[in-house]
Enzyme design. Structure first.
Site, PDB file in Angstrom:
ATOM      1  N   GLU A   1       0.803  -1.215   0.000  1.00 38.73           N
ATOM      2  CA  GLU A   1       0.000   0.000   0.000  1.00 38.73           C
ATOM      3  C   GLU A   1       0.844   1.278   0.000  1.00 38.73           C
ATOM      4  OE1 GLU A   1      -2.951  -0.612   2.906  1.00 38.73           O
ATOM      5  OE2 GLU A   1      -3.953   1.303   2.547  1.00 38.73           O
TER       6      GLU A   1
ATOM      7  N   SER B   1      -9.884   6.212   5.167  1.00 43.31           N
ATOM      8  CA  SER B   1     -10.783   5.883   6.284  1.00 43.31           C
ATOM      9  C   SER B   1     -10.045   6.132   7.585  1.00 43.31           C
ATOM     10  CB  SER B   1     -11.194   4.421   6.222  1.00 43.31           C
ATOM     11  OG  SER B   1     -11.701   4.113   4.965  1.00 43.31           O
TER      12      SER B   1
ATOM     13  N   SER C   1      -2.480   7.379   7.724  1.00 42.40           N
ATOM     14  CA  SER C   1      -1.099   6.928   7.838  1.00 42.40           C
ATOM     15  C   SER C   1      -0.174   8.128   7.656  1.00 42.40           C
ATOM     16  CB  SER C   1      -0.761   5.908   6.746  1.00 42.40           C
ATOM     17  OG  SER C   1      -1.237   4.645   7.103  1.00 42.40           O
TER      18      SER C   1
ATOM     19  N   ARG D   1       6.957   4.542   7.623  1.00 41.33           N
ATOM     20  CA  ARG D   1       5.717   4.976   8.259  1.00 41.33           C
ATOM     21  C   ARG D   1       6.056   5.358   9.692  1.00 41.33           C
ATOM     22  NH1 ARG D   1       1.173   3.058  11.197  1.00 41.33           N
ATOM     23  NH2 ARG D   1      -0.818   3.615  10.246  1.00 41.33           N
TER      24      ARG D   1
END
Lengths: 386, 651
Positions: A150, A201, A204, A216
């Protein structure tokens, strides 16, 4: 939208042409709420190939490119369309399409009815749905989902599109002043290091230190899904667009408790302005206040709460990481200038001007674009088997 | 930050019956300093009063026996009480011209207080009060701070010892909104951040989502809800393939993310999710600040928490997750009082010196009173009473006074030990009236006081059975403190007084004979150790069967007998020894004192240490002095150089 396709960029992008997968070329990002689909329409089809192009492929191409709405819930964002893009050695148009993930069964039916199953192809996909719907894709439309990370696809997509469109990146000038506020293009040609805040939703937060180099740093579950979920509960609205429209007309100060509501003015000892929100929804424990607020006020308060929270967490991370440019992406920002302006203001205000909030035109599509690029890299070995 | 008091709350206050709050506001009539913290949902009051208690004074042995001083010297007593009272003008005496006020409601009610009480109101900065109050509690009250982890069964509460080294730390006050304060020292602190998503958000949004209006109702709902029906979890997005990816399926990807679907949701599930969302958010933001500033400890307080297990649990989970193991989330037992205590302390920094101790009897156990279902007003009024003591220092030879734990047993987490000791003491409490009356034979009120005292103690022990964490870590020491404080409270400063006197004088009369016998032994100490070992291990010639059955065979858990024997036999005489004495009578006079004499004969200096305050039949320092005096006049003492015996007090 029109993208200045500068020479240097385009020269970079006709990628390895040796082995490309068969058409159609899609990239897909199946998120918790929304599915994002990027479709490459080749515009350089030589006459001989056009004759060879199977009827099904033509049908799909025509269906996707001639409509801007698919069924009740699918949309093509025509204003984001990119012309003259080189991918896999081909020149063509990138189309950007989205639909709610909950509509996946309908989407698969549609794909089936268009004869997708006969094409035996691979789609590169990311997002949790790439796992969740893997089997259905295979069973219903004979499509193999090649799953791609992702965040890798997000960053790859951003770098690709930023390279193509010199006006992709912008910021909001005078975000607090409705009359003077305007969108200004930002030269993002030397981007590193920067932070990416992807608000889907959930949220990150990544730090990007060089081409394809990122990690991340954190995230939060208070994101677009929270905004929409709470809005649906509080106002009875049923879509993101509706929620944003309500919010645009609302007044959150009727819902929130401000610093001045508590201290009668500024809290000067610690430099808190009286107009700052001290407590989101802080007035709503009182019945008479609850009776005095409208759906619009509640929608606005929800939007402000979620946005400010994202702003706070982002700012702390930027401070800790020592980063000055923050790029906000994700579909939470779609048609949502309220949040963009709030974030712009919050970044500037709390950092004393050191931090800048940046936005990208293709806000929610980078993951899907990254997947399309990844598709070009995959060997077509697994396709020849089927 | 706190909001104003709601009118509804005030109505309830006005109906508080008088006799109830005189019970709650103990010792109010001679209070001399007031502070009030008017918060969003509760009002807290702190005051300081001087309390008189009977005290035992010992006359010179030549005079007749000990006596109770009826004119009782007074003892200072700092008392912090939380309640929602209606002030009666006559309760505030002429000396109290100034009331310190803090909290969000302070400016709103200033005029009312001025008018009704004709006093001046000094408004104190809220954050400053919070910090001062927290510093005070952290430094002075034992087991004030604790970690909460509900996954540690029976050890959910882990208490932190009080220490003077509390700085730097992060204080996160979750009122209507959230303030994040960095505290570097008593003087240096700053508000470094905050968030508007706080207690007011929970209350406001919760009310909107459920129609329930009270904060406690919302918490009760949250207790039974399941957030997974409302939140979008990672497993909802990824479906089955999680283990392969190393993802936790239960992780919330999007709070309320399922609510965009057009269906109805259970109210309890919604509130549960709301609580988790807000607590998690606060934990995350606080951890980000702690990591950014390199702080290891975050203390959370404010009305959102109120020590509610669900909220604390969510905060703990969040800090553990986001703090990456570098940050600890802690809570305060008396977090509701920090503002009032802080306001109270401003301007009396000089008087803070000395030692303070929680009065277990004057304080309500907070972790239980705030639980669900405490709807009647009296049980919702919570109290903290702190006694100001003579300054106490740490024993100077401790390796590290910071992590010294005087208790060997943690009765909070050791259920078996707890049951054993509670039962032990309960049996003892049953005999309290008899002993107590004995100690005050000429006082007519003794019987009534003794019965009430027993009732109070039995009720307290019952409470501790159910809520062993109510007053911090439960230990034999804290149980003894509770008993002694209760006895003092009912004016029985020393129920064993007569008994101890009797035993001492009997023992003193046998002292000479004992010494003569011991002097016949070549090496009395070693021989006695041998003797004791035989008694404990050998055939039962002394009726010690009962005691022996309870003892484990050697080596014991802490068993230094052999090393000690070796040291005595082979080492040079000690330069100095310190002997901590225990029971009065035979134990002290015929056990400890001959040992003292033996050391003195070897040329060792001896420090005899005794308790300051009575504890069961323990020898107190005051009782020890005349006994020593009597003994030293005996011909057999061998006249030790007086300066070689140094009596010392321990607390």
């Amino acid at each position: 939208m029109s993208c200045n396709n500068s020479g240097s960029n385009s020269a970079n992008h006709p990628e390895e042409t040796a082995e490309v997968p068969p058409m159609p070329w899609f990239g897909m990002d199946i998120g918790g709420s929304l599915t994002k689909l990027v479709y490459f329409e080749p515009m350089d089809i030589p006459p001989d190939e056009q004759d060879l192009e199977v009827e099904t492929l033509k049908n799909i191409r025509r269906y996707l490119t001639n409509n801007s709405a698919y069924g009740n819930t699918g949309h093509r964002d025509a204003h984001l369309q990119m012309n003259g893009v080189y991918i896999g050695g081909r020149k063509g148009i990138l189309h950007f399409i989205r639909f709610p993930t909950s509509e996946m069964p309908n989407f698969l039916d549609l794909a089936k009815s268009k004869g997708m199953a006969t094409l035996a192809s691979t789609v590169c996909a990311t997002g949790g749905g790439a796992y969740k719907f893997e089997q259905q894709f295979l069973n219903e439309v004979n499509m193999t989902l090649h799953k791609f990370d992702e965040l890798d696809s997000l960053i790859r997509g951003m770098e690709f599109i930023e390279g193509y469109c010199s006006s992709e990146c912008y910021y909001w000038e005078n975000p607090k002043d409705d009359d003077k506020c305007r969108k200004v293009t930002f030269d993002f040609s030397r981007p590193y290091p920067f932070m990416v805040v992807n608000v889907g939703s959930g949220v990150s937060i990544l730090v990007v230190t060089g081409a394809g180099k990122f990690r991340r740093v954190t995230g939060t579950s208070l994101g677009g899904g929270t905004f929409l979920g709470l809005c649906c509960l509080l106002t009875g609205c049923t879509s993101f667009e509706e929620a944003i429209k309500l919010a645009a007309k609302g007044d959150s100060t009727k819902v929130d408790k401000l610093v001045k509501d508590i201290y009668g003015g500024d809290y000067s000892k610690f430099g808190l302005n009286g107009d700052l929100v001290a407590s989101s929804f802080g007035q709503m424990n009182l019945e008479e206040r609850r009776e005095a607020v409208s759906k619009e006020d509640l929608a606005k308060a929800t939007l402000v709460t979620i946005t400010n929270n994202i702003g706070s967490i982002t700012r702390m991370c930027a401070l800790t990481e020592g980063i000055e440019r923050v790029v906000f992406v994700g579909n939470f920002l779609r048609v949502n200038t309220i949040s963009m302006k709030l974030l712009s203001y919050a970044m500037e205000y709390w950092s004393g001007g050191a931090l800048r909030a940046l936005f990208l035109e293709h806000e929610g599509y980078f993951g899907a674009v990254g997947c399309l690029l990844e598709l070009m890299r995959t060997s077509n070995g697994d396709q020849s088997e089927s | 930050m706190e909001g104003p008091v709601s009118s509804k709350n005030s109505d309830r206050i006005a109906s508080l019956p008088l006799h109830d709050y005189t019970e709650v506001f103990r010792n109010l009539s001679n209070a001399r300093r007031f502070a009030i913290d008017i918060g969003g949902s509760l009002t807290k009051i702190a005051y300081f009063s001087t309390v008189s208690h009977r005290r035992v004074t010992l006359k010179h042995p030549d005079e007749q026996g000990p006596e109770l001083s009826p004119t009782s010297p007074s003892k200072s007593n700092g008392s912090e009480e939380e309640s929602s009272p209606k002030f009666e003008t006559n309760l505030v005496g002429n000396d109290n011209k100034i009331i310190k006020a803090t909290g969000g409601g302070a400016h709103k009610y200033t005029n009312l207080i001025k008018e009704k009480l004709s006093v001046e109101v000094d408004k104190e900065d809220e954050m400053t009060c919070l910090i001062k109050g927290s510093n005070f509690l952290l430094k002075n009250v034992s087991d004030e701070a604790f970690k909460y982890d509900k996954t540690r069964k029976n050890k959910e509460y882990q208490f932190q010892r009080p220490t003077r080294n509390i700085f730097p730390y992060l204080l996160v006050n979750i009122g209507s909104g959230v303030s994040i304060l960095k505290v570097d020292s008593e003087e240096q602190y700053n508000r470094i951040g905050g968030t508007a998503t706080g207690g007011g958000t929970f209350w406001g949004l919760g009310s909107l989502l459920t129609g329930k209006t009270s904060f406690d109702e919302l918490l009760d709902l949250a207790e039974i809800g399941d957030h997974r029906n409302v939140d979008m979890l990672v497993q909802d997005i990824y479906a089955g393939s999680l283990t392969k990816l190393g993802l936790e399926g239960d992780t919330v990807a999007s709070s309320f993310g399922k609510c965009m679907l057009d269906k109805t949701f259970d109210k309890a599930d919604l509130v549960r999710s709301l609580l988790f969302t807000i607590a998690n958010d606060i934990g995350q933001i606080s951890s980000l600040y702690a990591l950014r500033y390199g702080l290891k400890k975050i203390y959370f307080g404010g009305y959102f928490l109120r020590n509610h297990p669900v909220s604390m649990s969510a905060i703990t989970f969040s800090v553990n997750f986001w703090g990456k193991g570098e940050v600890e989330g802690l809570f305060l037992r008396h977090e509701g009082y920090v503002g009032a205590i802080g306001a109270f302390l401003i301007g009396m920094e000089d008087e803070q010196d000395g030692s303070w101790a929680e009065n277990f009897i004057g304080s309500s156990g907070h972790l239980c009173a705030s639980g669900p279902g405490s709807s009647d007003i009296l049980s919702s009024i919570e109290r903290l009473e702190i006694d100001k003591l003579e300054p106490i220092g740490f024993f100077p030879l401790l390796k590290s006074s910071c992590d010294y734990t005087p208790d060997t047993l943690d009765l909070s987490s050791d259920a078996e030990a707890r049951d054993y000791w509670l039962q032990c003491f309960q049996a003892w409490i049953d005999k309290v009236p008899m002993r107590a009356i004995e100690s005050q034979q000429n006082t007519p009120s003794a019987l009534d006081r003794a019965l009430r005292c027993r009732q109070k103690l039995l009720a307290r022990f019952q409470l501790l059975k159910t809520y062993p964490f109510a007053y911090g870590t439960l230990s034999v020491r804290s149980l003894l403190d509770t008993i002694e404080q209760t006895l003092r409270e009912y004016d029985f400063p020393d129920p064993y007084l007569a008994q101890k006197q009797l035993e001492n004088s009997v023992a003193i009369s046998e002292f000479e004979a004992r010494i003569q016998y011991l002097d016949t032994l070549d090496d009395p100490v070693l021989e006695l150790i041998e003797e004791v070992s035989q008694i404990l291990e050998g055939p039962d010639n002394f009726g010690f069967a009962d005691a022996r059955n309870k003892l484990q065979s050697r080596p014991w858990l802490i068993d230094g007998i052999d090393a000690w024997k070796d040291r005595i036999q082979n080492g040079p005489p000690h330069k100095c020894v310190i002997i901590f004495v225990d029971n009065s009578g035979y134990d002290f006079v015929l056990g400890a004192l001959p040992l003292v004499r033996w050391f003195l004969q070897r040329g060792t200096e001896v420090i005899i240490s005794a308790n300051t305050n009575p504890a069961l039949n323990d020898m107190t320092f005051a009782e020890m002095l005349p006994v020593l005096e009597q003994i030293s006049e005996k011909p057999f003492t061998g006249k030790p150089a007086a300066q070689s015996v140094r009596p010392a007090e321990t607390s």
